[in-house]
Every structure is written in structure tokens, then in C-alpha cells.
Design an enzyme around this catalytic site. Structure first.
Site, short mmCIF file in Angstrom:
data_model
loop_
_atom_site.label_atom_id
_atom_site.label_comp_id
_atom_site.label_asym_id
_atom_site.label_seq_id
_atom_site.Cartn_x
_atom_site.Cartn_y
_atom_site.Cartn_z
N LYS A 1 -61.29 -4.83 -124.25
CA LYS A 1 -60.11 -5.18 -125.04
C LYS A 1 -59.43 -3.94 -125.59
CE LYS A 1 -62.12 -9.66 -126.19
NZ LYS A 1 -62.91 -10.45 -127.15
N GLN B 1 -65.37 -10.35 -133.13
CA GLN B 1 -66.08 -10.61 -131.88
C GLN B 1 -67.25 -11.56 -132.12
OE1 GLN B 1 -65.19 -9.53 -128.75
NE2 GLN B 1 -66.79 -10.92 -128.06
N ASP C 1 -56.76 -14.85 -132.22
CA ASP C 1 -57.73 -15.63 -131.43
C ASP C 1 -57.41 -17.12 -131.46
OD1 ASP C 1 -59.59 -14.37 -129.86
OD2 ASP C 1 -60.98 -13.96 -131.48
#
Length: 363
Positions: A123, A167, A190
Site C-alpha cells: 500500500k 491494518q 476503508d
């Protein structure tokens, strides 16, 4: 509530409750409980998948030597993601030239999980390639919840950060829900915030962000020219991260959606009726060729490591779908790797760009 119970008692008199009343009410030792249903959280039990004996026909067959046996078109997620990232690069450059600002993404990594480290590294690299500024906070495995919450709060207050990514999974001693809920709604790239998920579920509402992997699945279908409206779709798996939001998105695109989960009876029979199959279970090769309707479109979200001594790393990645069988039945299919994975990162970059545009009122 107590008044309602008393009214029912008076109406029934000394004979007691009718059979209908007994079906609707139960005695809990302290008073009459009006609703039979328990709290919804009490119904939450984990989906533990097993290979069904009716569908376990031994190991997957080897790849077909005769190319004529393969009928499915390959949906190339890697090339589609590169096309999207190219557009994002152009928009980031245009923003920088016009207002001197670029999007910023902050990533929080707790612990030393190798897979999480790999995902975060990919990422960060993707951000660099499109011109998005990236910040990363690494915390040790034994960090406290408060330490993680403090990092999230700092990124919340940083105006140069337009997106915050925690994460997952977090260490077991941490409450993921509590931590994710602290991320500001306008930085929830997200798409996991309850308000974003709630707005996705409600017609007439628009979430600020759609979860990245489900958004990538729909983008693959649309860019491949797959008709969604009016089609029967089956989503295998119902996680908050993939299965649930994918089913909601398919409904938004007017598909008739069924969800198959670990407690579903005859999952292969239900799946075989679908024009579109999205599998997000996390079990290699659980979806066999005889689960699929001829001509179905298959989106395989699964990324499962399988031991392979001949591979450089001692393992290879495979999907939930038995690829060598599915390519002989489906009309189109995503490979693993190279299908949904690259799209997930592309959608994260897209969400971060959208967040920055809103923050800077840039069009």
C-alpha cells in the site's frame, strides 16, 4: 413494558396464556418478557467452514493441456487496476499543480504479522507511485489499546492526512470495533465505520466511502461489461469486510442477491442458480466446478497460501474457487493472484483521493 404484560394477564384470567401467547412470551424469573428473540449480539456465532462431503471430490485436477477445454474469459484485475491508478496519478498531479496539495494516507500497523507487513508495504509503495503522501505508525504487538487510540487521534487531527487505515487483524487483546470507530468518518477510507456501512445498506443514502475490496469487485464487473441489473448473484461468505458490503453493493446495482454462509444447507445448489458468484470464504478450492451454472461470472476474493515445494517461497496462492474446474464452466473468472487483490489497493487510493478532494473542496 410491565403494563402490557399485566393487560395480557387480566385478559387471560386464571386459565393462563393461550398457545399463541406462550409462543410469543416467556417467563424470565423476574417478569414477563414481551419479545421471544434474544438480543442480536447473542445470535453472533462464528462462521466455521468445512468442506461439504457432497462436494469434496478429491484434489483439484491439473491445469488443462488442451486450451480448447478452457471457456472462461480471464478478468485481468492487474491491468484494470493499473488503468485506474493511472487516472489517479493524473488527478493527484492536477491537484498539486492547482492548489499545492496532495492526498495523504496514514497507515497504522500493530505487531509483526508477515502478511500484514506485506500488505502495508504494498500500500505504501502504491501511494508513492501515484503521488499520494504516506505516513506509517508501527507499534509493537504488546501495545495497549490506549496507545493505538492515541495514534489514531493524532492522525485524526492532522489536516494533511485525508485517510486513515488501521491494518487488520489487530492483536487479540485489542477491541477492533472500538479502535475503528475512533477513526473520523471523513477519513474512513476503508469504509468500515458504522455510519458508512449503514448508509450503504439504506436506499436513498450515500456512504462517504465504500469498503475497498467490495468496491473493487463491482468495478471489475462493470469494467468487464457484465450486466448486474436483474441478475441472480450469490455471495459466499458474510464478513463485515467483504461478504456483507459486497451483497449490499450488488443490491444497489439491482441484482437479486443470496448469501451463502457456513450454516447454509446445500450451498452448491444455491450457488448453481447464480449468474454472478462472488466467493470470499478463505478456504482453498471450496467452490468446485459443479457449484457453478454454465456461463456464470466468477469473482474469487480468496487468497489462500497452499504448500508447494516447487515454489520459490514454499507455497503458492490459490483462491476459494477451484480454478481448473471453473474455467471450463464459467463465462468469465478472476485469477488468483492478479484478480481482486490489485483492485483492493486501487480502490484504497481512489477513496483517499476522494477524501482529499472533499477536504480541499477541489473538483
Amino acid at each position: 413494558m410491565q403494563g402490557v404484560a399485566m393487560v395480557v394477564w387480566r385478559k387471560m384470567g386464571k386459565k393462563g396464556f393461550s398457545s399463541t401467547s406462550r409462543a410469543l412470551k416467556s417467563f424470565n424469573g423476574y417478569g414477563y418478557q414481551i419479545n421471544k428473540s434474544p438480543p442480536l449480539l447473542a445470535l453472533d456465532i462464528p462462521d466455521i467452514w468445512t468442506l461439504h462431503s457432497t462436494t469434496n471430490h478429491g484434489p483439484p485436477p491439473p491445469p488443462a493441456n488442451n486450451s480448447n477445454e478452457q471457456t472462461a474469459a480471464i478478468i485481468d484485475g492487474k491491468s484494470i487496476a493499473e488503468e485506474i491508478r493511472s487516472g489517479i496519478t493524473g488527478e493527484v498531479s492536477r491537484m498539486k499543480d492547482a492548489i499545492g496539495k496532495v492526498p495523504g494516507l496514514a497507515v497504522i500497523l500493530v505487531g509483526q504479522r508477515r502478511d500484514s507487513q506485506t500488505y502495508v508495504r504494498n500500500k505504501i509503495k502504491a501511494c508513492e507511485e501515484v503521488g499520494i503522501t504516506s505516513l506509517m505508525a508501527k507499534l509493537p504487538e504488546d501495545s495497549t489499546e490506549d496507545e493505538v487510540l492515541n495514534v489514531v487521534s493524532c492522525f485524526n487531527e492532522n489536516p494533511s492526512v485525508n485517510g486513515i487505515l488501521v491494518q487488520l487483524p489487530l492483536p487479540q487483546h485489542m477491541d477492533e470495533e472500538k479502535i475503528l470507530n475512533v477513526v473520523r468518518l471523513e477519513k474512513d477510507v476503508d469504509g468500515f465505520h458504522p455510519l458508512n456501512m449503514g448508509n450503504l445498506a439504506m436506499r436513498g443514502r450515500e456512504p462517504l466511502f465504500v469498503p475497498c475490496t467490495p468496491k473493487g469487485c463491482i468495478e471489475l464487473l462493470l469494467r468487464s461489461g457484465v450486466e448486474i441489473t436483474g441478475k441472480k448473484a450469490v455471495v459466499i461468505g458474510r464478513s463485515n469486510i467483504v461478504g456483507l458490503p459486497t451483497s449490499l453493493l450488488l443490491q444497489r446495482h439491482h441484482a437479486t442477491v443470496s448469501i451463502v454462509h457456513a450454516f447454509t444447507k446445500n450451498p452448491e445448489q444455491i450457488t448453481r442458480e447464480a449468474d454472478i458468484v462472488v466467493s470470499a470464504v478463505g478456504l482453498p478450492n471450496i467452490v468446485r466446478g459443479n457449484w457453478l451454472k454454465p456461463g456464470a461470472v466468477v469473482i474469487d476474493v480468496g487468497t489462500n497460501p497452499v504448500e508447494d515445494p516447487s515454489s520459490e517461497h514454499g507455497y503458492r496462492l490459490t483462491g476459494d474457487v477451484c480454478y481448473n474446474e471453473a474455467v471450463r464452466v464459467a463465462s468469465a473468472i478472476t485469477p488468483v493472484p492478479g484478480g481482486v487483490g490489485p483492485m483492493t489497493i486501487a480502490m484504497l487510493l481512489s477513496n483517499t483521493l476522494d477524501s482529499a478532494k472533499r477536504a480541499y473542496r477541489f473538483t
